[in-house]
Design an enzyme around this catalytic site. Structure first.
Site, PDB file in Angstrom:
ATOM      1  N   VAL A  10       0.855  -1.176   0.000  1.00  0.00           N
ATOM      2  CA  VAL A  10       0.000   0.000   0.000  1.00  0.00           C
ATOM      3  C   VAL A  10       0.890   1.225   0.000  1.00  0.00           C
ATOM      4  O   VAL A  10       2.062   1.172   0.358  1.00  0.00           O
ATOM      5  CB  VAL A  10      -0.949   0.028   1.215  1.00  0.00           C
ATOM      6  CG1 VAL A  10      -1.975  -1.088   1.113  1.00  0.00           C
ATOM      7  CG2 VAL A  10      -0.187  -0.092   2.508  1.00  0.00           C
ATOM      8  N   SER A  11       0.322   2.340  -0.412  1.00  0.00           N
ATOM      9  CA  SER A  11       1.114   3.555  -0.538  1.00  0.00           C
ATOM     10  C   SER A  11       1.370   4.191   0.813  1.00  0.00           C
ATOM     11  O   SER A  11       0.767   3.855   1.813  1.00  0.00           O
ATOM     12  CB  SER A  11       0.398   4.557  -1.452  1.00  0.00           C
ATOM     13  OG  SER A  11      -0.746   5.046  -0.799  1.00  0.00           O
ATOM     14  N   THR A  12       2.270   5.140   0.840  1.00  0.00           N
ATOM     15  CA  THR A  12       2.576   5.850   2.079  1.00  0.00           C
ATOM     16  C   THR A  12       1.550   6.920   2.386  1.00  0.00           C
ATOM     17  O   THR A  12       1.413   7.332   3.525  1.00  0.00           O
ATOM     18  CB  THR A  12       3.963   6.515   1.983  1.00  0.00           C
ATOM     19  OG1 THR A  12       3.977   7.354   0.817  1.00  0.00           O
ATOM     20  CG2 THR A  12       5.055   5.474   1.849  1.00  0.00           C
ATOM     21  N   ARG A  14      -1.928   6.858   1.629  1.00  0.00           N
ATOM     22  CA  ARG A  14      -3.272   6.411   1.998  1.00  0.00           C
ATOM     23  C   ARG A  14      -3.291   4.892   1.994  1.00  0.00           C
ATOM     24  O   ARG A  14      -2.295   4.251   1.692  1.00  0.00           O
ATOM     25  CB  ARG A  14      -4.334   6.961   1.055  1.00  0.00           C
ATOM     26  CG  ARG A  14      -4.063   6.697  -0.430  1.00  0.00           C
ATOM     27  CD  ARG A  14      -5.008   7.543  -1.272  1.00  0.00           C
ATOM     28  NE  ARG A  14      -4.869   7.279  -2.686  1.00  0.00           N
ATOM     29  CZ  ARG A  14      -3.946   7.834  -3.457  1.00  0.00           C
ATOM     30  NH1 ARG A  14      -3.066   8.653  -2.920  1.00  0.00           N
ATOM     31  NH2 ARG A  14      -3.897   7.574  -4.749  1.00  0.00           N
ATOM     32  N   ASP A  17      -3.382   2.604  -3.358  1.00  0.00           N
ATOM     33  CA  ASP A  17      -3.594   3.315  -4.610  1.00  0.00           C
ATOM     34  C   ASP A  17      -4.782   2.713  -5.354  1.00  0.00           C
ATOM     35  O   ASP A  17      -5.042   1.521  -5.297  1.00  0.00           O
ATOM     36  CB  ASP A  17      -2.342   3.197  -5.494  1.00  0.00           C
ATOM     37  CG  ASP A  17      -1.134   3.822  -4.835  1.00  0.00           C
ATOM     38  OD1 ASP A  17      -0.024   3.400  -5.161  1.00  0.00           O
ATOM     39  OD2 ASP A  17      -1.310   4.712  -3.982  1.00  0.00           O
TER      40      ASP A  17
END
Length: 240
Positions: A10-12, A14, A17
Protein backbone atom coordinates in the site's frame (compact mmCIF):
# COMPACT_ATOMS: atom_id res chain seq x y z
CA UNK A 1 0.45 -28.04 -4.74
CA UNK A 2 2.68 -25.03 -5.43
CA UNK A 3 3.81 -22.89 -2.51
CA UNK A 4 3.38 -19.14 -2.88
CA UNK A 5 4.47 -16.16 -0.82
CA UNK A 6 1.84 -13.41 -0.73
CA UNK A 7 3.09 -9.84 -1.10
CA UNK A 8 0.91 -6.78 -0.45
CA UNK A 9 1.86 -3.14 -0.94
CA UNK A 10 0.00 0.00 0.00
CA UNK A 11 1.11 3.56 -0.54
CA UNK A 12 2.58 5.85 2.08
CA UNK A 13 -0.12 8.49 1.58
CA UNK A 14 -3.27 6.41 2.00
CA UNK A 15 -4.57 2.88 2.47
CA UNK A 16 -3.97 1.88 -1.13
CA UNK A 17 -3.59 3.32 -4.61
CA UNK A 18 -6.62 3.13 -6.91
CA UNK A 19 -8.80 2.01 -4.01
CA UNK A 20 -6.86 -1.23 -3.67
CA UNK A 21 -6.27 -1.50 0.05
CA UNK A 22 -4.90 -4.23 2.26
CA UNK A 23 -8.07 -6.28 2.58
CA UNK A 24 -8.92 -6.03 -1.11
CA UNK A 25 -5.47 -7.26 -2.09
CA UNK A 26 -5.63 -10.06 0.46
CA UNK A 27 -9.00 -11.14 -0.93
CA UNK A 28 -7.67 -11.24 -4.50
CA UNK A 29 -4.69 -13.31 -3.38
CA UNK A 30 -6.73 -15.76 -1.30
CA UNK A 31 -9.23 -16.30 -4.12
CA UNK A 32 -6.50 -16.91 -6.71
CA UNK A 33 -4.72 -19.34 -4.36
CA UNK A 34 -7.90 -21.38 -3.84
CA UNK A 35 -8.81 -21.42 -7.53
CA UNK A 36 -5.32 -22.50 -8.63
CA UNK A 37 -4.47 -24.88 -5.79
CA UNK A 38 -1.66 -22.74 -4.40
CA UNK A 39 -0.62 -22.89 -0.76
CA UNK A 40 0.13 -19.49 0.79
CA UNK A 41 3.03 -20.12 3.18
CA UNK A 42 3.67 -16.51 4.22
CA UNK A 43 2.46 -12.96 3.74
CA UNK A 44 4.51 -9.77 3.66
CA UNK A 45 3.17 -6.22 3.65
CA UNK A 46 5.00 -3.02 2.67
CA UNK A 47 3.84 0.55 3.16
CA UNK A 48 6.06 2.18 0.56
CA UNK A 49 5.99 3.95 -2.77
CA UNK A 50 5.73 1.79 -5.87
CA UNK A 51 8.73 3.64 -7.28
CA UNK A 52 11.10 1.54 -5.17
CA UNK A 53 12.33 -1.77 -6.57
CA UNK A 54 10.95 -4.76 -4.66
CA UNK A 55 14.35 -5.77 -3.29
CA UNK A 56 14.78 -2.27 -1.83
CA UNK A 57 11.59 -2.51 0.24
CA UNK A 58 11.79 -3.95 3.79
CA UNK A 59 9.07 -6.57 3.40
CA UNK A 60 9.78 -7.07 -0.30
CA UNK A 61 13.32 -8.14 0.48
CA UNK A 62 12.03 -10.66 3.03
CA UNK A 63 9.44 -11.98 0.59
CA UNK A 64 12.10 -12.62 -2.03
CA UNK A 65 14.28 -14.41 0.52
CA UNK A 66 11.32 -16.57 1.58
CA UNK A 67 10.62 -17.51 -2.05
CA UNK A 68 14.23 -18.54 -2.54
CA UNK A 69 14.38 -20.49 0.72
CA UNK A 70 11.20 -22.48 0.04
CA UNK A 71 11.36 -22.60 -3.76
CA UNK A 72 8.06 -20.73 -3.83
CA UNK A 73 6.41 -18.32 -6.24
CA UNK A 74 5.63 -14.72 -5.34
CA UNK A 75 1.93 -13.84 -5.54
CA UNK A 76 0.51 -10.31 -5.75
CA UNK A 77 -2.99 -8.97 -6.29
CA UNK A 78 -2.09 -6.69 -9.20
CA UNK A 79 1.05 -6.15 -11.24
CA UNK A 80 1.49 -2.57 -10.03
CA UNK A 81 1.83 -3.87 -6.44
CA UNK A 82 5.26 -5.13 -7.53
CA UNK A 83 6.25 -2.09 -9.53
CA UNK A 84 5.08 0.45 -12.06
CA UNK A 85 8.42 0.26 -13.85
CA UNK A 86 8.96 -2.06 -16.81
CA UNK A 87 12.65 -2.18 -15.90
CA UNK A 88 11.91 -3.31 -12.34
CA UNK A 89 9.48 -5.96 -13.58
CA UNK A 90 12.00 -7.28 -16.10
CA UNK A 91 14.75 -7.43 -13.48
CA UNK A 92 12.42 -9.15 -11.04
CA UNK A 93 11.67 -11.87 -13.59
CA UNK A 94 15.32 -12.85 -13.45
CA UNK A 95 15.16 -13.31 -9.67
CA UNK A 96 11.85 -15.01 -8.91
CA UNK A 97 8.80 -16.60 -10.47
CA UNK A 98 5.73 -14.57 -9.68
CA UNK A 99 2.02 -14.68 -10.35
CA UNK A 100 -0.62 -11.95 -10.43
CA UNK A 101 -3.95 -12.84 -8.82
CA UNK A 102 -6.04 -10.88 -11.34
CA UNK A 103 -4.44 -12.75 -14.26
CA UNK A 104 -3.03 -15.98 -12.80
CA UNK A 105 -2.49 -17.70 -16.15
CA UNK A 106 -0.33 -14.92 -17.63
CA UNK A 107 3.20 -16.00 -18.48
CA UNK A 108 6.36 -13.89 -18.25
CA UNK A 109 6.03 -12.52 -21.80
CA UNK A 110 2.45 -11.43 -21.18
CA UNK A 111 3.28 -9.85 -17.82
CA UNK A 112 6.15 -7.94 -19.41
CA UNK A 113 3.81 -6.73 -22.16
CA UNK A 114 1.14 -5.64 -19.66
CA UNK A 115 3.77 -3.74 -17.67
CA UNK A 116 5.03 -1.98 -20.81
CA UNK A 117 1.53 -0.98 -21.89
CA UNK A 118 0.66 0.29 -18.41
CA UNK A 119 3.84 2.38 -18.25
CA UNK A 120 3.18 3.82 -21.70
CA UNK A 121 -0.37 4.77 -20.72
CA UNK A 122 0.86 6.47 -17.55
CA UNK A 123 3.38 8.46 -19.58
CA UNK A 124 0.65 9.52 -22.03
CA UNK A 125 -1.64 10.59 -19.17
CA UNK A 126 1.17 12.51 -17.47
CA UNK A 127 1.98 14.37 -20.71
CA UNK A 128 -1.68 15.15 -21.43
CA UNK A 129 -2.09 16.47 -17.89
CA UNK A 130 1.03 18.59 -18.24
CA UNK A 131 -0.16 20.03 -21.56
CA UNK A 132 -3.64 20.75 -20.17
CA UNK A 133 -2.23 22.55 -17.14
CA UNK A 134 0.08 24.61 -19.34
CA UNK A 135 -2.86 25.63 -21.54
CA UNK A 136 -4.92 26.50 -18.46
CA UNK A 137 -2.09 28.64 -17.10
CA UNK A 138 -1.80 30.49 -20.43
CA UNK A 139 -5.53 31.26 -20.34
CA UNK A 140 -5.21 32.47 -16.74
CA UNK A 141 -2.24 34.66 -17.67
CA UNK A 142 -4.40 36.17 -20.42
CA UNK A 143 -6.94 37.18 -17.80
CA UNK A 144 -9.69 34.63 -18.49
CA UNK A 145 -11.69 34.61 -15.25
CA UNK A 146 -12.71 30.93 -15.36
CA UNK A 147 -9.12 29.83 -15.92
CA UNK A 148 -7.89 32.10 -13.11
CA UNK A 149 -10.42 30.50 -10.75
CA UNK A 150 -9.37 26.98 -11.76
CA UNK A 151 -5.67 27.76 -11.25
CA UNK A 152 -6.47 29.25 -7.86
CA UNK A 153 -8.42 26.15 -6.77
CA UNK A 154 -5.64 23.87 -7.97
CA UNK A 155 -3.02 25.89 -6.09
CA UNK A 156 -5.07 25.73 -2.90
CA UNK A 157 -5.54 21.98 -3.31
CA UNK A 158 -1.80 21.47 -3.79
CA UNK A 159 -1.01 23.57 -0.73
CA UNK A 160 -3.55 21.62 1.31
CA UNK A 161 -2.04 18.37 0.08
CA UNK A 162 1.44 19.50 1.06
CA UNK A 163 0.18 20.49 4.51
CA UNK A 164 -1.43 17.08 5.03
CA UNK A 165 1.75 15.37 3.85
CA UNK A 166 3.83 17.45 6.26
CA UNK A 167 1.53 16.59 9.16
CA UNK A 168 1.60 12.90 8.24
CA UNK A 169 5.38 12.90 8.03
CA UNK A 170 5.66 14.66 11.39
CA UNK A 171 3.30 12.15 12.98
CA UNK A 172 5.29 9.26 11.53
CA UNK A 173 8.50 10.67 12.99
CA UNK A 174 6.81 11.17 16.35
CA UNK A 175 5.48 7.61 16.41
CA UNK A 176 8.91 6.23 15.49
CA UNK A 177 10.42 8.13 18.43
CA UNK A 178 7.70 6.83 20.77
CA UNK A 179 8.22 3.25 19.61
CA UNK A 180 11.99 3.51 19.99
CA UNK A 181 11.64 5.00 23.48
CA UNK A 182 9.24 2.27 24.59
CA UNK A 183 11.51 -0.47 23.24
CA UNK A 184 14.49 1.03 25.09
CA UNK A 185 12.66 1.40 28.41
CA UNK A 186 10.82 -1.94 28.37
CA UNK A 187 13.76 -4.05 29.67
CA UNK A 188 14.23 -1.64 32.57
CA UNK A 189 10.56 -1.83 33.57
CA UNK A 190 10.67 -5.62 33.31
CA UNK A 191 13.73 -5.65 35.57
CA UNK A 192 11.91 -3.48 38.12
CA UNK A 193 8.88 -5.78 38.02
CA UNK A 194 11.12 -8.83 38.34
CA UNK A 195 12.22 -7.45 41.71
CA UNK A 196 8.62 -7.95 42.93
CA UNK A 197 7.65 -4.28 42.99
CA UNK A 198 3.90 -4.01 43.35
CA UNK A 199 3.03 -0.32 43.04
CA UNK A 200 3.31 2.25 40.27
CA UNK A 201 5.22 4.58 42.58
CA UNK A 202 7.75 1.83 43.33
CA UNK A 203 8.32 1.25 39.62
CA UNK A 204 8.67 5.00 39.07
CA UNK A 205 11.26 5.18 41.87
CA UNK A 206 13.08 2.20 40.35
CA UNK A 207 13.28 3.83 36.91
CA UNK A 208 14.32 7.17 38.35
CA UNK A 209 17.07 5.46 40.35
CA UNK A 210 18.38 3.96 37.11
CA UNK A 211 18.54 7.44 35.59
CA UNK A 212 15.78 6.65 33.09
CA UNK A 213 13.72 9.68 32.12
CA UNK A 214 10.48 10.27 30.23
CA UNK A 215 10.61 11.47 26.60
CA UNK A 216 10.28 15.01 27.94
CA UNK A 217 13.28 14.53 30.21
CA UNK A 218 11.27 14.43 33.44
CA UNK A 219 11.37 11.90 36.25
CA UNK A 220 8.77 9.17 36.18
CA UNK A 221 5.63 9.41 38.28
CA UNK A 222 2.88 6.80 38.80
CA UNK A 223 0.76 8.16 35.94
CA UNK A 224 3.63 8.01 33.45
CA UNK A 225 4.47 4.47 34.56
CA UNK A 226 0.85 3.35 34.22
CA UNK A 227 0.58 4.70 30.67
CA UNK A 228 3.87 3.14 29.65
CA UNK A 229 3.02 -0.25 31.14
CA UNK A 230 -0.33 -0.20 29.34
CA UNK A 231 1.36 0.65 26.05
CA UNK A 232 3.84 -2.20 26.54
CA UNK A 233 1.16 -4.62 27.79
CA UNK A 234 3.01 -5.10 31.08
CA UNK A 235 1.37 -5.71 34.44
CA UNK A 236 2.33 -6.71 37.95
CA UNK A 237 0.47 -10.01 37.59
CA UNK A 238 2.31 -10.94 34.39
CA UNK A 239 5.62 -10.14 36.03
CA UNK A 240 4.81 -12.42 38.89
Amino acid sequence: MNNVVAYIRVSTSRQGDSGLGLEAQREYIERAAIQNGWSVIAEFVDVVSGKQALEDRPAGKKALAMCKEHDAMLLVAKLDRLSRSVLHIAQLMEKVDFKVATMPQADKFQLHLFAALAQQEREFIAQRTKDALAALQRRADAGESEAVAKVSRRTQALEKGRAVADITAANNVRMEKVTSFQAAVKPHIEACLYNKLTTLQAVADCLNAKGIRTPRGSEFNPTAVRRLMQALDLSFNKAA
